[in-house]
Scaffold this motif. Structure first.
Motif, short mmCIF file in Angstrom:
data_model
loop_
_atom_site.label_atom_id
_atom_site.label_comp_id
_atom_site.label_asym_id
_atom_site.label_seq_id
_atom_site.Cartn_x
_atom_site.Cartn_y
_atom_site.Cartn_z
N ASN A 213 0.79 -1.24 -0.04
CA ASN A 213 -0.11 -0.08 -0.11
C ASN A 213 0.73 1.29 -0.13
N ILE A 214 1.85 1.43 -1.16
CA ILE A 214 2.66 2.90 -1.14
C ILE A 214 1.48 3.71 -1.73
N THR A 215 1.75 4.91 -0.95
CA THR A 215 0.74 6.14 -1.17
C THR A 215 1.89 7.15 -1.16
N PHE A 216 1.32 8.10 -1.68
CA PHE A 216 2.06 9.65 -1.69
C PHE A 216 1.44 10.85 -1.14
N SER A 217 1.92 11.55 -0.58
CA SER A 217 1.48 12.87 0.15
C SER A 217 2.47 14.03 -0.02
N SER A 218 2.02 15.28 0.19
CA SER A 218 2.77 16.39 0.17
C SER A 218 3.47 16.42 -1.25
N VAL A 219 2.64 16.41 -2.47
CA VAL A 219 2.98 16.16 -3.75
C VAL A 219 3.45 17.52 -4.21
N GLY A 220 4.62 17.76 -4.84
CA GLY A 220 4.93 18.96 -5.28
C GLY A 220 5.81 18.75 -6.49
N SER A 221 6.00 19.91 -7.35
CA SER A 221 6.64 19.68 -8.73
C SER A 221 8.11 18.83 -8.79
N ASP A 222 8.59 19.13 -7.59
CA ASP A 222 10.21 18.44 -7.23
C ASP A 222 10.11 17.47 -6.08
N ARG A 223 9.14 17.30 -5.49
CA ARG A 223 9.24 16.29 -4.46
C ARG A 223 7.92 15.65 -3.91
N PHE A 224 7.99 14.65 -3.30
CA PHE A 224 6.74 13.95 -2.56
C PHE A 224 7.35 13.03 -1.31
N THR A 225 6.20 12.88 -0.57
CA THR A 225 6.69 12.00 0.39
C THR A 225 5.90 10.88 -0.07
N VAL A 226 6.89 9.54 0.27
CA VAL A 226 6.29 8.04 -0.12
C VAL A 226 5.85 7.71 1.45
N ASN A 227 4.62 6.98 1.40
CA ASN A 227 4.20 6.29 2.72
C ASN A 227 3.94 4.74 2.29
N TRP A 228 3.99 4.15 3.26
CA TRP A 228 3.72 2.64 2.95
C TRP A 228 3.40 1.73 4.33
N ASN A 229 2.64 0.70 4.15
CA ASN A 229 2.71 -0.37 5.21
C ASN A 229 3.77 -1.12 5.42
N ASN A 230 4.31 -1.44 6.43
CA ASN A 230 5.28 -2.30 6.62
C ASN A 230 5.18 -3.68 6.62
N GLY A 231 5.89 -4.63 6.24
CA GLY A 231 5.94 -6.08 6.31
C GLY A 231 6.14 -6.29 7.53
N ASN A 232 7.08 -7.46 7.73
CA ASN A 232 7.22 -8.18 8.86
C ASN A 232 9.12 -8.50 9.26
N GLY A 233 9.42 -7.22 8.24
CA GLY A 233 10.99 -7.32 8.41
C GLY A 233 11.64 -6.74 9.32
N SER A 234 13.00 -6.48 9.55
CA SER A 234 13.39 -5.72 10.40
C SER A 234 13.66 -4.15 9.86
N LYS A 235 13.54 -4.06 8.63
CA LYS A 235 13.81 -2.93 7.71
C LYS A 235 13.10 -2.92 6.44
N ARG A 236 13.30 -1.96 5.61
CA ARG A 236 13.04 -2.00 4.39
C ARG A 236 13.81 -1.14 3.41
N ILE A 237 13.94 -1.38 2.15
CA ILE A 237 14.62 -0.50 1.15
C ILE A 237 13.59 -0.02 0.05
N LEU A 238 13.94 1.21 -0.43
CA LEU A 238 12.93 1.65 -1.42
C LEU A 238 13.69 2.13 -2.67
N LYS A 239 12.99 1.87 -3.80
CA LYS A 239 13.77 2.18 -5.13
C LYS A 239 12.77 3.20 -5.91
N ILE A 240 13.43 4.13 -6.67
CA ILE A 240 12.44 4.89 -7.54
C ILE A 240 13.22 4.69 -8.90
N ASN A 241 11.95 4.93 -9.80
CA ASN A 241 12.42 4.87 -11.30
C ASN A 241 11.55 5.73 -12.00
#
Length: 211
Positions: A16-44
């Protein structure tokens, strides 16, 4: 579900990746965590991602370099502000749950609901401005006023005459890019240009621009 082996791949992927505070040069990415100790995100800029490699714990930079895939997050939270984006561009983001770190890191590389997901940045805000080829115009001249606005898709001109007795009246309106008008009466003319795009509008006003 809790992993009994902390260095086994997480069984539940971030979702459930979502986006907030969307501007022409930025946005905040939000998500629901799984059950790992951490996570990594990629953009393309396309929905194409190479899976992270177990044992290779990547560094991340949340300022996008606008060149293909990039790791923008490597931590245990559930949001990240990504900057360095281009206006009016679609970006894809994909999250990977992970356990452990360094040479022991191991990833869940499956997709999940809402992972990956995309967001298009808006165009930049418009900036209204205008000029004349002969500077300030004297009453009685026919003047062409040139539009030098940026990032706009439509325009609205208003010329108002401010008489010496204090009264004000609209003498000209137009939605053209550039305008031409004859100013026959001696008065202080106020010229306003509003430039608009999908983001909003901006108005430039010059008082007694023509007199």
């Amino acid at each position: 579900q809790v992993n009994t082996n902390p260095c086994a791949a997480p069984s539940t992927q971030a979702n459930n990746i979502t986006f907030s505070s969307v501007g022409s040069d930025r946005f905040t990415v939000n998500w629901n965590n799984g059950n790992g100790s951490k996570r990594i995100l990629k953009i393309n800029t396309v929905n194409s991602f190479s899976s992270p490699v177990n044992g290779n714990d990547p560094s991340a930079n949340s300022v996008y370099q606008n060149s293909g895939e990039q790791f923008v997050y490597n931590n245990s939270g559930s949001s990240v502000l990504v900057t360095g984006l281009s206006p009016n561009t679609t970006y894809w983001v994909r999250a990977y749950e992970a356990n452990c770190s360094g040479s022991s890191v191991i990833f869940n590389t499956n997709t999940a609901s809402g992972n990956p997901n995309s967001q298009t940045t808006p165009p930049p805000s418009p900036v209204a401005d205008f000029f004349t080829s002969n500077g300030t115009i004297v009453t009685g001249q026919s003047a062409t006023i040139f539009n030098s606005s940026s990032n706009a898709t439509s325009y609205s001109w208003v010329i108002e005459r401010q008489d010496w007795n204090g009264s004000t009246s609209t003498v000209y309106t137009s939605t053209s890019t550039n305008i031409s008008f004859n100013f026959p009466q001696s008065a202080c003319y106020k010229v306003s240009l509003t430039a608009t795009n999908a983001v909003g509008s901006n108005t430039r006003t010059r008082l007694c621009y023509i007199y």
